[in-house]
Design a protein around this motif. Structure first.
Motif, PDB file in Angstrom:
ATOM      1  N   SER A  73       0.847  -1.189   0.000  1.00 20.38           N
ATOM      2  CA  SER A  73       0.000   0.000   0.000  1.00 20.38           C
ATOM      3  C   SER A  73       0.888   1.246   0.000  1.00 20.38           C
ATOM      4  O   SER A  73       2.112   1.143   0.173  1.00 20.38           O
ATOM      5  CB  SER A  73      -0.943   0.018   1.200  1.00 20.38           C
ATOM      6  N   ARG A  74       0.259   2.387  -0.177  1.00 17.59           N
ATOM      7  CA  ARG A  74       1.008   3.627  -0.228  1.00 17.59           C
ATOM      8  C   ARG A  74       0.202   4.751   0.398  1.00 17.59           C
ATOM      9  O   ARG A  74      -1.028   4.741   0.354  1.00 17.59           O
ATOM     10  CB  ARG A  74       1.350   3.982  -1.673  1.00 17.59           C
ATOM     11  N   ASP A  75       0.912   5.714   0.968  1.00 19.33           N
ATOM     12  CA  ASP A  75       0.310   6.927   1.488  1.00 19.33           C
ATOM     13  C   ASP A  75       1.042   8.079   0.819  1.00 19.33           C
ATOM     14  O   ASP A  75       2.130   8.471   1.261  1.00 19.33           O
ATOM     15  CB  ASP A  75       0.438   6.980   3.010  1.00 19.33           C
ATOM     16  N   ASP A  76       0.454   8.634  -0.223  1.00 20.62           N
ATOM     17  CA  ASP A  76       1.134   9.674  -0.985  1.00 20.62           C
ATOM     18  C   ASP A  76       1.321  10.945  -0.160  1.00 20.62           C
ATOM     19  O   ASP A  76       2.281  11.684  -0.367  1.00 20.62           O
ATOM     20  CB  ASP A  76       0.357   9.977  -2.261  1.00 20.62           C
ATOM     21  N   ALA A  77       0.410  11.200   0.755  1.00 20.40           N
ATOM     22  CA  ALA A  77       0.535  12.402   1.595  1.00 20.40           C
ATOM     23  C   ALA A  77       1.760  12.318   2.503  1.00 20.40           C
ATOM     24  O   ALA A  77       2.349  13.339   2.857  1.00 20.40           O
ATOM     25  CB  ALA A  77      -0.717  12.587   2.438  1.00 20.40           C
ATOM     26  N   LYS A  78       2.139  11.097   2.857  1.00 17.31           N
ATOM     27  CA  LYS A  78       3.307  10.895   3.723  1.00 17.31           C
ATOM     28  C   LYS A  78       4.534  10.435   2.932  1.00 17.31           C
ATOM     29  O   LYS A  78       5.581  10.177   3.524  1.00 17.31           O
ATOM     30  CB  LYS A  78       2.986   9.862   4.797  1.00 17.31           C
ATOM     31  N   SER A  79       4.391  10.297   1.626  1.00 14.23           N
ATOM     32  CA  SER A  79       5.497   9.797   0.783  1.00 14.23           C
ATOM     33  C   SER A  79       6.057   8.496   1.336  1.00 14.23           C
ATOM     34  O   SER A  79       7.276   8.304   1.445  1.00 14.23           O
ATOM     35  CB  SER A  79       6.616  10.842   0.679  1.00 14.23           C
ATOM     36  N   THR A  80       5.162   7.600   1.673  1.00 12.36           N
ATOM     37  CA  THR A  80       5.572   6.354   2.328  1.00 12.36           C
ATOM     38  C   THR A  80       4.908   5.152   1.669  1.00 12.36           C
ATOM     39  O   THR A  80       3.716   5.176   1.367  1.00 12.36           O
ATOM     40  CB  THR A  80       5.247   6.383   3.821  1.00 12.36           C
ATOM     41  N   LEU A  81       5.705   4.137   1.490  1.00  9.80           N
ATOM     42  CA  LEU A  81       5.270   2.852   0.947  1.00  9.80           C
ATOM     43  C   LEU A  81       5.227   1.845   2.085  1.00  9.80           C
ATOM     44  O   LEU A  81       6.069   1.900   2.995  1.00  9.80           O
ATOM     45  CB  LEU A  81       6.261   2.394  -0.121  1.00  9.80           C
ATOM     46  N   TYR A  82       4.269   0.931   2.041  1.00 12.28           N
ATOM     47  CA  TYR A  82       4.128  -0.065   3.099  1.00 12.28           C
ATOM     48  C   TYR A  82       4.076  -1.476   2.521  1.00 12.28           C
ATOM     49  O   TYR A  82       3.695  -1.685   1.371  1.00 12.28           O
ATOM     50  CB  TYR A  82       2.848   0.178   3.899  1.00 12.28           C
ATOM     51  N   LEU A  83       4.447  -2.423   3.361  1.00 10.93           N
ATOM     52  CA  LEU A  83       4.250  -3.830   3.042  1.00 10.93           C
ATOM     53  C   LEU A  83       3.761  -4.507   4.312  1.00 10.93           C
ATOM     54  O   LEU A  83       4.523  -4.688   5.263  1.00 10.93           O
ATOM     55  CB  LEU A  83       5.531  -4.488   2.537  1.00 10.93           C
ATOM     56  N   GLN A  84       2.496  -4.839   4.337  1.00  9.12           N
ATOM     57  CA  GLN A  84       1.912  -5.562   5.468  1.00  9.12           C
ATOM     58  C   GLN A  84       2.067  -7.046   5.194  1.00  9.12           C
ATOM     59  O   GLN A  84       1.613  -7.538   4.167  1.00  9.12           O
ATOM     60  CB  GLN A  84       0.439  -5.195   5.630  1.00  9.12           C
ATOM     61  N   MET A  85       2.689  -7.745   6.120  1.00  7.74           N
ATOM     62  CA  MET A  85       2.980  -9.165   5.936  1.00  7.74           C
ATOM     63  C   MET A  85       2.272  -9.972   7.011  1.00  7.74           C
ATOM     64  O   MET A  85       2.474  -9.723   8.213  1.00  7.74           O
ATOM     65  CB  MET A  85       4.489  -9.398   5.996  1.00  7.74           C
ATOM     66  N   PHE A  86       1.457 -10.915   6.600  1.00  8.63           N
ATOM     67  CA  PHE A  86       0.738 -11.805   7.497  1.00  8.63           C
ATOM     68  C   PHE A  86       1.198 -13.247   7.267  1.00  8.63           C
ATOM     69  O   PHE A  86       1.787 -13.565   6.240  1.00  8.63           O
ATOM     70  CB  PHE A  86      -0.771 -11.722   7.241  1.00  8.63           C
ATOM     71  N   SER A  87       0.864 -14.094   8.207  1.00  8.98           N
ATOM     72  CA  SER A  87       1.141 -15.532   8.081  1.00  8.98           C
ATOM     73  C   SER A  87       2.573 -15.775   7.611  1.00  8.98           C
ATOM     74  O   SER A  87       2.826 -16.539   6.670  1.00  8.98           O
ATOM     75  CB  SER A  87       0.153 -16.163   7.087  1.00  8.98           C
ATOM     76  N   LEU A  88       3.497 -15.138   8.277  1.00  6.08           N
ATOM     77  CA  LEU A  88       4.889 -15.235   7.869  1.00  6.08           C
ATOM     78  C   LEU A  88       5.431 -16.648   8.035  1.00  6.08           C
ATOM     79  O   LEU A  88       5.054 -17.374   8.960  1.00  6.08           O
ATOM     80  CB  LEU A  88       5.736 -14.238   8.663  1.00  6.08           C
ATOM     81  N   LYS A  89       6.319 -16.996   7.099  1.00 11.46           N
ATOM     82  CA  LYS A  89       6.928 -18.321   7.080  1.00 11.46           C
ATOM     83  C   LYS A  89       8.451 -18.172   7.190  1.00 11.46           C
ATOM     84  O   LYS A  89       8.997 -17.130   6.812  1.00 11.46           O
ATOM     85  CB  LYS A  89       6.601 -19.026   5.765  1.00 11.46           C
ATOM     86  N   PRO A  90       9.140 -19.194   7.641  1.00 13.44           N
ATOM     87  CA  PRO A  90      10.612 -19.100   7.695  1.00 13.44           C
ATOM     88  C   PRO A  90      11.229 -18.747   6.350  1.00 13.44           C
ATOM     89  O   PRO A  90      12.250 -18.042   6.305  1.00 13.44           O
ATOM     90  CB  PRO A  90      11.025 -20.500   8.161  1.00 13.44           C
ATOM     91  N   GLU A  91      10.619 -19.184   5.278  1.00  9.51           N
ATOM     92  CA  GLU A  91      11.153 -18.879   3.946  1.00  9.51           C
ATOM     93  C   GLU A  91      10.960 -17.417   3.532  1.00  9.51           C
ATOM     94  O   GLU A  91      11.468 -16.994   2.486  1.00  9.51           O
ATOM     95  CB  GLU A  91      10.558 -19.804   2.883  1.00  9.51           C
ATOM     96  N   ASP A  92      10.249 -16.650   4.344  1.00  9.19           N
ATOM     97  CA  ASP A  92      10.146 -15.206   4.101  1.00  9.19           C
ATOM     98  C   ASP A  92      11.342 -14.452   4.674  1.00  9.19           C
ATOM     99  O   ASP A  92      11.465 -13.238   4.466  1.00  9.19           O
ATOM    100  CB  ASP A  92       8.861 -14.652   4.724  1.00  9.19           C
TER     101      ASP A  92
END
Length: 124
Positions: free
Chosen positions: A71-90
């Protein structure tokens, strides 16, 4: 000058979640598409996700589809990556980058201005 600063990485147990951030400065963030890549020890850097300007399109690698959200917030000039159900291979260093190309969104050569990376470690 252009600067990208990733944050939010850390150590998490399998099944847990993390949210990565990438704060951009020195450019007009909203004009560009942005991507996340990752690099595990001993492996090549690989595409994770990409988001277009105005959030019109989002693309994910098959390995993270359904678990990660870009996702992105253009007002904050910030990019996000929300990660769920993380695995060791991540487990990897995660990088954000600005898409400047016109070709494949999963190809590193289509991106510029890489951040320094943030380490994500998922324990089993």
């Amino acid at each position: 000058q252009v600067q990208l600063v990733e944050s939010g990485g850390g150590l998490v147990q399998a099944g847990g979640s993390l949210r990565l951030s990438c704060a951009a400065s020195g450019l007009t963030f909203s004009m560009y598409a942005w991507g996340w890549f990752r690099q595990a020890p001993g492996k090549e850097r690989e595409f994770v996700a990409r988001i277009s300007p105005s959030d019109l399109n989002r693309f994910y690698s098959d390995s993270v589809k359904g678990r990660f959200t870009i996702s992105r917030d253009d007002a904050k000039s910030t990019l996000y990556l929300q990660m769920f159900s993380l695995k060791p291979e991540d487990t990897a260093v995660y990088y954000c980058a600005m898409y400047i190309g016109s070709g494949s969104y999963s190809r590193m050569s289509e991106y510029a201005y890489w951040g320094q990376g943030t380490q994500v470690t998922v324990s089993s």
